[in-house]
Scaffold this motif. Structure first.
Motif, PDB file in Angstrom:
ATOM      1  N   ALA A   1      46.629  -5.088  60.427  1.00  0.00           N
ATOM      2  CA  ALA A   1      46.875  -3.922  59.579  1.00  0.00           C
ATOM      3  C   ALA A   1      47.201  -4.345  58.149  1.00  0.00           C
ATOM      4  O   ALA A   1      46.746  -3.713  57.179  1.00  0.00           O
ATOM      5  CB  ALA A   1      48.012  -3.088  60.156  1.00  0.00           C
ATOM      6  N   VAL A   2      47.984  -5.415  58.004  1.00  0.00           N
ATOM      7  CA  VAL A   2      48.332  -5.898  56.670  1.00  0.00           C
ATOM      8  C   VAL A   2      47.085  -6.386  55.934  1.00  0.00           C
ATOM      9  O   VAL A   2      46.887  -6.095  54.746  1.00  0.00           O
ATOM     10  CB  VAL A   2      49.382  -7.025  56.768  1.00  0.00           C
TER      11      VAL A   2
ATOM     12  N   VAL B   1      43.975  -5.420  56.343  1.00  0.00           N
ATOM     13  CA  VAL B   1      43.155  -4.259  55.974  1.00  0.00           C
ATOM     14  C   VAL B   1      43.769  -3.541  54.773  1.00  0.00           C
ATOM     15  O   VAL B   1      43.063  -3.177  53.818  1.00  0.00           O
ATOM     16  CB  VAL B   1      43.017  -3.307  57.174  1.00  0.00           C
ATOM     17  N   CYS B   2      45.093  -3.352  54.792  1.00  0.00           N
ATOM     18  CA  CYS B   2      45.745  -2.638  53.696  1.00  0.00           C
ATOM     19  C   CYS B   2      45.631  -3.407  52.383  1.00  0.00           C
ATOM     20  O   CYS B   2      45.362  -2.825  51.322  1.00  0.00           O
ATOM     21  CB  CYS B   2      47.220  -2.400  54.036  1.00  0.00           C
ATOM     22  N   VAL B   3      45.849  -4.727  52.426  1.00  0.00           N
ATOM     23  CA  VAL B   3      45.734  -5.535  51.212  1.00  0.00           C
ATOM     24  C   VAL B   3      44.302  -5.510  50.677  1.00  0.00           C
ATOM     25  O   VAL B   3      44.067  -5.401  49.467  1.00  0.00           O
ATOM     26  CB  VAL B   3      46.183  -6.979  51.487  1.00  0.00           C
TER      27      VAL B   3
ATOM     28  N   VAL C   1      42.015  -3.110  51.093  1.00  0.00           N
ATOM     29  CA  VAL C   1      41.739  -1.788  50.526  1.00  0.00           C
ATOM     30  C   VAL C   1      42.435  -1.622  49.184  1.00  0.00           C
ATOM     31  O   VAL C   1      41.860  -1.107  48.215  1.00  0.00           O
ATOM     32  CB  VAL C   1      42.182  -0.689  51.514  1.00  0.00           C
ATOM     33  N   ASP C   2      43.690  -2.074  49.102  1.00  0.00           N
ATOM     34  CA  ASP C   2      44.485  -1.878  47.893  1.00  0.00           C
ATOM     35  C   ASP C   2      43.957  -2.704  46.722  1.00  0.00           C
ATOM     36  O   ASP C   2      43.841  -2.209  45.587  1.00  0.00           O
ATOM     37  CB  ASP C   2      45.941  -2.241  48.180  1.00  0.00           C
TER      38      ASP C   2
ATOM     39  N   THR D   1      46.104   3.113  42.332  1.00  0.00           N
ATOM     40  CA  THR D   1      47.282   2.642  43.065  1.00  0.00           C
ATOM     41  C   THR D   1      48.573   3.250  42.556  1.00  0.00           C
ATOM     42  O   THR D   1      49.636   3.018  43.120  1.00  0.00           O
ATOM     43  CB  THR D   1      47.385   1.106  42.976  1.00  0.00           C
TER      44      THR D   1
ATOM     45  N   HIS E   1      52.159  -1.684  44.296  1.00  0.00           N
ATOM     46  CA  HIS E   1      51.040  -1.687  45.228  1.00  0.00           C
ATOM     47  C   HIS E   1      51.547  -1.334  46.628  1.00  0.00           C
ATOM     48  O   HIS E   1      52.413  -2.017  47.181  1.00  0.00           O
ATOM     49  CB  HIS E   1      50.371  -3.070  45.242  1.00  0.00           C
ATOM     50  N   TRP E   2      50.993  -0.281  47.177  1.00  0.00           N
ATOM     51  CA  TRP E   2      51.464   0.191  48.473  1.00  0.00           C
ATOM     52  C   TRP E   2      51.219  -0.837  49.569  1.00  0.00           C
ATOM     53  O   TRP E   2      51.953  -0.895  50.556  1.00  0.00           O
ATOM     54  CB  TRP E   2      50.780   1.510  48.830  1.00  0.00           C
ATOM     55  N   SER E   3      50.221  -1.694  49.412  1.00  0.00           N
ATOM     56  CA  SER E   3      49.961  -2.698  50.441  1.00  0.00           C
ATOM     57  C   SER E   3      51.082  -3.727  50.526  1.00  0.00           C
ATOM     58  O   SER E   3      51.357  -4.273  51.592  1.00  0.00           O
ATOM     59  CB  SER E   3      48.638  -3.410  50.168  1.00  0.00           C
TER      60      SER E   3
ATOM     61  N   VAL F   1      53.657  -2.237  52.680  1.00  0.00           N
ATOM     62  CA  VAL F   1      53.217  -2.329  54.069  1.00  0.00           C
ATOM     63  C   VAL F   1      53.434  -3.734  54.620  1.00  0.00           C
ATOM     64  O   VAL F   1      53.883  -3.921  55.752  1.00  0.00           O
ATOM     65  CB  VAL F   1      51.731  -1.926  54.184  1.00  0.00           C
TER      66      VAL F   1
END
Length: 227
Positions: free
Chosen positions: A60-61, A63-65, A67-68, A77, A82-84, A87
């Motif tokens: 999950a981390v 994927v989030c990084v 995407v971000d 953003t 950065h929301w990632s 996360v």
């Protein structure tokens, strides 16, 4: 047969110290043949549930990084945080909490410290990401630290294995209660009342451990320092 008060094993022969921890053995030499305990078992292996949690969180981390930083444009953003990253930190905190809950530990201070760090990380980055005005640093984290110190003090009297973990209890008091106050003083920042209360709780519990558990602490220090 001689007995080790720290490892709770019996050792035969003329040796004066435990072959595992080098603590002075209790009991007299009755002329028995040399006997040494078997080697300690290997460390605890990570269960399948923990491996699954680790894999899912890390995936999950990633994927989030991706995407971000790789898919979204810089303006999308929000420009603040950065929301990632939030996360990723929450995932790291969740791993610490899962490790503490799934693997467990006979070392109560270590378990408490892992839970404290995991919860504090979640609170801090949620505070930063949601823009709550520093409520985590001003209230949530110092309250968590004070509760941890109180539980640490209580467990010191419940835990039968205090003798081998006594030094860790004292180090937890210093790390949780004293270190943040010193850091704030060095940075010349105004120390919130909640952190002052945490320092007071730290000093009181430290003195309590020294007064009520002084003999066990002295025995562990002698063992650790080979005095």
């Amino acid at each position: 047969m001689k007995h080790c008060p720290h490892c709770h094993i019996e050792v035969g022969g003329p040796g004066r110290y435990c072959p595992l921890c080098h603590t002075p053995l209790a009991g007299g030499d009755d002329g028995e043949a040399p006997y040494f305990p078997p080697s300690p078992p290997p460390g605890q292996r990570m269960p399948l549930a923990m491996k699954l949690v680790l894999f899912v969180l890390l995936a999950a981390v990633v994927v989030c990084v991706a995407v971000d930083f790789l898919i979204l444009e810089p303006g999308e953003t929000g420009g603040r945080l950065h929301w990632s990253l939030a996360v990723a930190v929450c995932a790291a905190a969740a791993l610490l909490l899962c490790r503490a809950l799934l693997l467990g530990s006979r070392n109560a201070p270590k378990l408490l410290f892992q839970i404290l760090i995991g919860t504090a990380l979640v609170a801090y980055f949620l505070d930063r990401f949601l823009g709550l005005g520093g409520v985590s640093f001003l209230y949530v984290i110092p309250i968590l630290c004070s509760v941890t110190l109180a539980l640490n003090f209580i467990f010191a009297f419940i835990n039968r294995r205090f003798t081998e973990n006594g030094l860790v209890y004292l180090l937890l008091n210093i790390a949780v209660g004293v270190t943040p106050y010193i850091a704030l003083t060095v940075m010349r920042a105004r120390t919130p009342l909640t952190w002052v209360i945490c320092l007071i709780v730290s000093v009181i519990t430290f003195l309590g451990l020294v007064i009520f558990k002084g003999r066990a602490l002295r025995a562990e220090l002698e063992k650790r320092l080979h005095l």
